[in-house]
Scaffold this motif. Structure first.
Motif, mmCIF file in Angstrom:
data_model
loop_
_atom_site.group_PDB
_atom_site.id
_atom_site.type_symbol
_atom_site.label_atom_id
_atom_site.label_comp_id
_atom_site.label_asym_id
_atom_site.label_seq_id
_atom_site.Cartn_x
_atom_site.Cartn_y
_atom_site.Cartn_z
ATOM 1 N N GLN A 57 0.803 -1.214 0.000
ATOM 2 C CA GLN A 57 0.000 0.000 0.000
ATOM 3 C C GLN A 57 0.838 1.268 0.000
ATOM 4 O O GLN A 57 0.304 2.371 -0.048
ATOM 5 N N ARG A 104 -6.374 5.404 -3.707
ATOM 6 C CA ARG A 104 -7.563 4.611 -3.976
ATOM 7 C C ARG A 104 -7.268 3.165 -3.561
ATOM 8 O O ARG A 104 -6.130 2.822 -3.256
ATOM 9 N N PRO A 105 -8.277 2.287 -3.568
ATOM 10 C CA PRO A 105 -8.039 0.895 -3.156
ATOM 11 C C PRO A 105 -6.955 0.207 -3.988
ATOM 12 O O PRO A 105 -6.787 0.484 -5.180
ATOM 13 N N GLU A 148 -9.563 -4.843 -8.194
ATOM 14 C CA GLU A 148 -9.323 -4.317 -6.852
ATOM 15 C C GLU A 148 -9.233 -5.464 -5.849
ATOM 16 O O GLU A 148 -10.015 -6.419 -5.905
ATOM 17 N N GLU A 149 -8.290 -5.377 -4.961
ATOM 18 C CA GLU A 149 -8.085 -6.424 -3.959
ATOM 19 C C GLU A 149 -9.344 -6.653 -3.132
ATOM 20 O O GLU A 149 -9.647 -7.787 -2.742
ATOM 21 N N ARG A 150 -10.099 -5.587 -2.875
ATOM 22 C CA ARG A 150 -11.297 -5.718 -2.031
ATOM 23 C C ARG A 150 -12.453 -6.415 -2.738
ATOM 24 O O ARG A 150 -13.438 -6.797 -2.099
ATOM 25 N N ASN A 151 -12.386 -6.596 -4.056
ATOM 26 C CA ASN A 151 -13.425 -7.295 -4.808
ATOM 27 C C ASN A 151 -13.170 -8.794 -4.694
ATOM 28 O O ASN A 151 -12.701 -9.454 -5.620
ATOM 29 N N THR A 152 -13.467 -9.332 -3.545
ATOM 30 C CA THR A 152 -13.105 -10.714 -3.228
ATOM 31 C C THR A 152 -13.783 -11.732 -4.143
ATOM 32 O O THR A 152 -13.201 -12.772 -4.454
ATOM 33 N N THR A 209 -1.307 -12.959 -8.797
ATOM 34 C CA THR A 209 -0.882 -11.564 -8.783
ATOM 35 C C THR A 209 0.565 -11.427 -9.249
ATOM 36 O O THR A 209 1.471 -12.033 -8.678
ATOM 37 N N THR A 211 1.220 -5.153 -8.007
ATOM 38 C CA THR A 211 0.078 -4.348 -7.591
ATOM 39 C C THR A 211 0.335 -2.895 -7.958
ATOM 40 O O THR A 211 1.446 -2.507 -8.309
#
Length: 291
Positions: free
Chosen positions: A12, A128-129, A259-263, A276, A279
């Motif tokens: 991050q 952003r994410p 996006e990582e949060r879009n599991t 991956t 990133t």
């Protein structure tokens, strides 16, 4: 590391920790990182597959603008040498976007752009994410996904239909002229769709093949399914068809960005053999108060 702080590099960005708060440390083996040249090559292939209509060079950096449609097409790509100091390069990015009336943004591929991230942290830029750039073999995508005879056939077209664009617009927002340029201004591009018996769209995807032969890249994007048609395997269905199309154009490797949060999407792509590669973060400059 300074006399008072320990600087940690994370996916991050950078994190500064006061040494007085560090009570225990452990050496861990370094994670396998792709060579910088591989990250640059993939980022350039992705830029060619998602071409912003306005682009300029800052040394080797690429400045991109597309009427604010998608962060990727409206953010600078800091790869290579900007032909000036890092601080001067960031100043130039800020000035270029300000002249266009846009908020300055920079995409920072990690760990390649860790120094850029650190400089942006110091300037108060936000993030952003986290986005995962994932890769896989095109042939595996074909062989590992069983052809679905129970689903309607996938239709492939050289240009998007109004219905295709409407489905994308429902997810990505209004499509300005710049969006149509991004979607269509690639020599080898395909628009996949699946319709039900009444002609209603069930799912769509876009594929673009870029880069020199041999070993061209297939970029997969905008894989979307109508809400009422989810969990039927339509995502796999359209991606398999796009992969078959891509092999005829010399594509060997495939990539996508998620996006990582879009599991849910991450799980889908993992099941298709994607992992991956690297990133990136889309960094945004602080909004300036009007004078």
């Amino acid at each position: 590391m300074t006399e008072t702080e320990l600087t940690l590099a994370t996916a991050q960005g950078t994190l500064r920790v006061p040494l007085r708060e560090v009570h225990r440390a452990k050496r861990v083996p370094a994670a396998r990182r792709p060579p910088a040249a591989d990250v640059i090559a993939l980022e350039l292939a992705a830029n060619d597959a998602w071409p912003a209509p306005t682009q300029a060079r800052l040394g080797s950096w690429i400045l991109r603008a597309a009427e604010n449609w998608t962060g990727r097409a409206n953010a600078a790509l800091p790869i290579g040498d900007p032909d000036r100091t890092l601080e001067a390069a960031i100043d130039a990015v800020e000035q270029w976007y300000a002249a266009k009336g846009q908020q300055p943004m920079i995409n920072t591929p990690m760990p390649l752009a860790a120094p850029v991230n650190a400089a942006l942290d110091a300037r108060g830029w936000t993030s952003r994410p986290l986005v995962l750039v994932q890769t896989g073999a095109v042939q595996s995508l074909i062989s590992d996904v069983e052809a679905r005879r129970d689903l309607p056939p996938v239709e492939l077209a050289d240009s998007p239909t109004d219905a295709w664009l409407a489905m994308v617009s429902a997810h990505k927002g209004r499509l300005p002229a710049a969006a149509r340029h991004i979607l269509t201004a690639v020599e080898d591009v395909v628009f996949a769709s699946v319709q039900d018996e009444n002609g209603s769209l069930l799912g769509v995807a876009r594929g673009a093949v870029t880069g020199p032969a041999p070993g061209r890249w297939l970029g997969v994007s905008l894989v979307q399914t109508a809400p009422a048609a989810r969990r039927r395997g339509l995502g796999r269905h359209v991606m398999r068809a796009v992969a078959q199309w891509a092999t005829q154009r010399g594509a060997v490797r495939a990539y996508l960005q998620v996006e990582e949060r879009n599991t849910a999407a991450v799980a889908l792509y993992q099941g298709l053999g994607f992992s991956t590669h690297h990133t990136y973060l889309t960094r945004e400059a602080p909004l300036r108060a009007a004078s």
